[in-house]
Enzyme design. Structure first.
Site, PDB file in Angstrom:
ATOM      1  N   ARG A   1       0.832  -1.215   0.000  1.00 23.61           N
ATOM      2  CA  ARG A   1       0.000   0.000   0.000  1.00 23.61           C
ATOM      3  C   ARG A   1       0.861   1.256   0.000  1.00 23.61           C
ATOM      4  O   ARG A   1       0.484   2.257  -0.590  1.00 23.61           O
ATOM      5  CB  ARG A   1      -0.917   0.007   1.219  1.00 23.61           C
TER       6      ARG A   1
ATOM      7  N   GLY B   1     -11.353  -7.914  -0.233  1.00 21.88           N
ATOM      8  CA  GLY B   1     -10.243  -8.314   0.627  1.00 21.88           C
ATOM      9  C   GLY B   1      -9.905  -9.795   0.514  1.00 21.88           C
ATOM     10  O   GLY B   1      -8.747 -10.166   0.318  1.00 21.88           O
TER      11      GLY B   1
ATOM     12  N   LYS C   1     -22.040 -14.653   1.794  1.00 20.56           N
ATOM     13  CA  LYS C   1     -23.453 -14.301   1.916  1.00 20.56           C
ATOM     14  C   LYS C   1     -24.013 -13.580   0.704  1.00 20.56           C
ATOM     15  O   LYS C   1     -23.390 -12.646   0.200  1.00 20.56           O
ATOM     16  CB  LYS C   1     -23.655 -13.393   3.120  1.00 20.56           C
TER      17      LYS C   1
ATOM     18  N   GLY D   1     -14.624  -2.600   0.688  1.00 20.62           N
ATOM     19  CA  GLY D   1     -15.947  -2.000   0.751  1.00 20.62           C
ATOM     20  C   GLY D   1     -16.207  -0.972  -0.349  1.00 20.62           C
ATOM     21  O   GLY D   1     -17.277  -0.963  -0.956  1.00 20.62           O
TER      22      GLY D   1
END
Ligand code: ADP
Ligand code: MG
Length: 401
Positions: free
Chosen positions: A36, A355, A202, A378
């Site tokens: 990063r 992720g 999910k 996200g």
């Protein structure tokens, strides 16, 4: 491009506040994976080379609004110094008189790293009044606000949404530009066939992305525990597998919507079944219509891999989010790894995000074979859901002023 990039504006002699995502894994003060920092450094390097001074800010971990020494950005400042080949000072805080004077003293070509933004509860205040004037104080350290942190673009954080509001000028950095180009522009006009792959645990967390991608894609591959809910909806037994029975109607509705949009949905036809997530050895491979009552479907089976690979072969554009199975346990990782290989082998434009999905990629040496790996989890999902992310809304407001 909707926003000016740092190389499209005059930065010489200016002070830039650059919001980056240097949220690297730290253990006992040692940085694990510094990717990063490396990938986010291009923007900082550009600023310094072009006669600007850089005031860099980031969060690290979840210190919950308190200074937590082990979440200090000290090690990050040191790694930045090594990579840039020049000293990057760490400010003792990110706002306040001392930081203001350190920022004011910076000369063109010099960089300062502010201490962890999340040491202040205001950074993550849900309501504007909880964020107070924290964003304003950050903005006032500099002449220009630069957003290069796509990973937090979906968050209403002070450094993301308030700082640009108080900045006279703003732009984006190279990393954010890249995310925008791949996720926004390339996917808005995809070469066809366009195939989406969705997996993970999910349906509920992926509903938004499924609904937004379905009308656009030619094929939709569904794997992971998510597929179980679809199989249940189709009347199959799913044993003790992870399912969301209350989403059976939603799953049927998704299948129906897909038909309307002429998108073909592909579900697994066989599964690697285990007794539990910790199994050293799976029970075996079973077809979708003969899952043992005591078993859990924990990975897709070889027939499914072959089926999905065949769907992928002619693809010109592929977007992948969500592993095909419980890949954290090697006994149930083969499906995800095989799919990873199948996508890597394509000539297509291939985009991966999330992720856990990126963690699958990193279990292989195939990362370089993908066109683009999103740095965000996200924000990647919310962006693909077609929502306007708070960061972009704030940048727009700054530019329109
Ligand atoms: P991403 O982080 O890439 O968006 P998700 O968080 O949605 O992906 O999903 C990843 C999780 O889903 C992993 O922890 C994986 O173990 C779990 N998972 C995938 N398939 C199954 C399955 N069949 N049964 C149980 N868990 C699963
Ligand atoms: Mg995840």
């Amino acid at each position: 491009m909707l926003f000016p990039c740092i190389d499209q504006i005059e930065v010489k002699g200016k002070r830039l506040l650059i919001r980056v995502d240097y949220n690297v894994p730290l253990k006992d003060g040692v940085i694990g994976d510094d990717n990063r920092i490396r990938s986010g450094l291009e923007t900082v390097r550009y600023a310094l080379k072009n006669g600007a001074s850089a005031i860099v800010c980031s969060h690290l971990g979840s210190p919950d609004g308190k200074p937590v020494p082990k979440m200090s950005l000290g090690p990050v400042a040191q790694r930045m110094s090594e990579l840039l080949g020049q000293k990057v000072e760490l400010a003792p805080d990110c706002v306040g008189p001392e930081v203001r004077s350190m920022a004011a003293r910076l000369k063109p070509g010099q960089a300062l790293l502010l201490e962890n933004l999340r040491f202040h509860p205001e950074e993550q205040g849900k309501k504007p009044e909880q964020r107070g004037d924290f964003g304003k104080q950050l903005a006032e350290l500099a002449d220009i606000y630069v957003n290069d942190a796509f990973a937090v673009a979906h968050r209403n954080n002070a450094s993301v949404v308030d700082a640009p509001k108080w900045s006279k000028k703003c732009c984006i950095g190279f990393l954010l530009k890249e995310e925008w180009e791949y996720l926004g522009e390339n996917l808005a006009h995809p070469k066809r066939p366009y195939v989406a792959i969705s997996g993970g645990s999910k349906v509920s967390t992926k509903l938004g992305i499924i609904r937004s991608l379905l009308p656009q894609v030619d094929d939709f591959i569904i794997g992971g525990a998510m597929a179980n809910t679809f199989l249940l909806a189709q009347g199959h037994g799913v044993g003790r597998s992870l399912v969301e029975p209350d989403l059976v109607d939603t799953a049927l509705d998704i299948l129906h919507t897909a038909e309307e949009h002429k998108a073909k949905v592909h579900l697994p036809v066989d599964f690697v079944v285990g007794r539990g997530a910790e199994d050293k050895e799976p029970l075996g491979v079973f077809d979708a219509d003969s899952i043992p009552a005591e078993g859990m479907m924990l990975d897709i089976g070889p027939k499914s891999v072959a089926l999905f690979s065949a769907v992928l072969r002619p693809a010109a554009t592929v977007i992948w989010n969500g592993p095909m199975g419980l890949f954290e346990n090697p006994a149930f990782a083969s499906g995800s790894l095989a799919l990873c290989r199948a996508v890597a082998d394509l000539e297509a434009l291939t985009i991966v995000g999330g992720g856990d999905t990126v963690a699958v990629l990193h279990q292989t040496d195939l990362s370089s074979k993908f066109t683009f790996i999103s740095t965000a989890g996200g924000a990647f999902l919310e962006f693909l859901e077609g929502r306007e992310l708070p960061a972009f809304k704030a940048l727009k407001e700054c530019l329109n002023r």
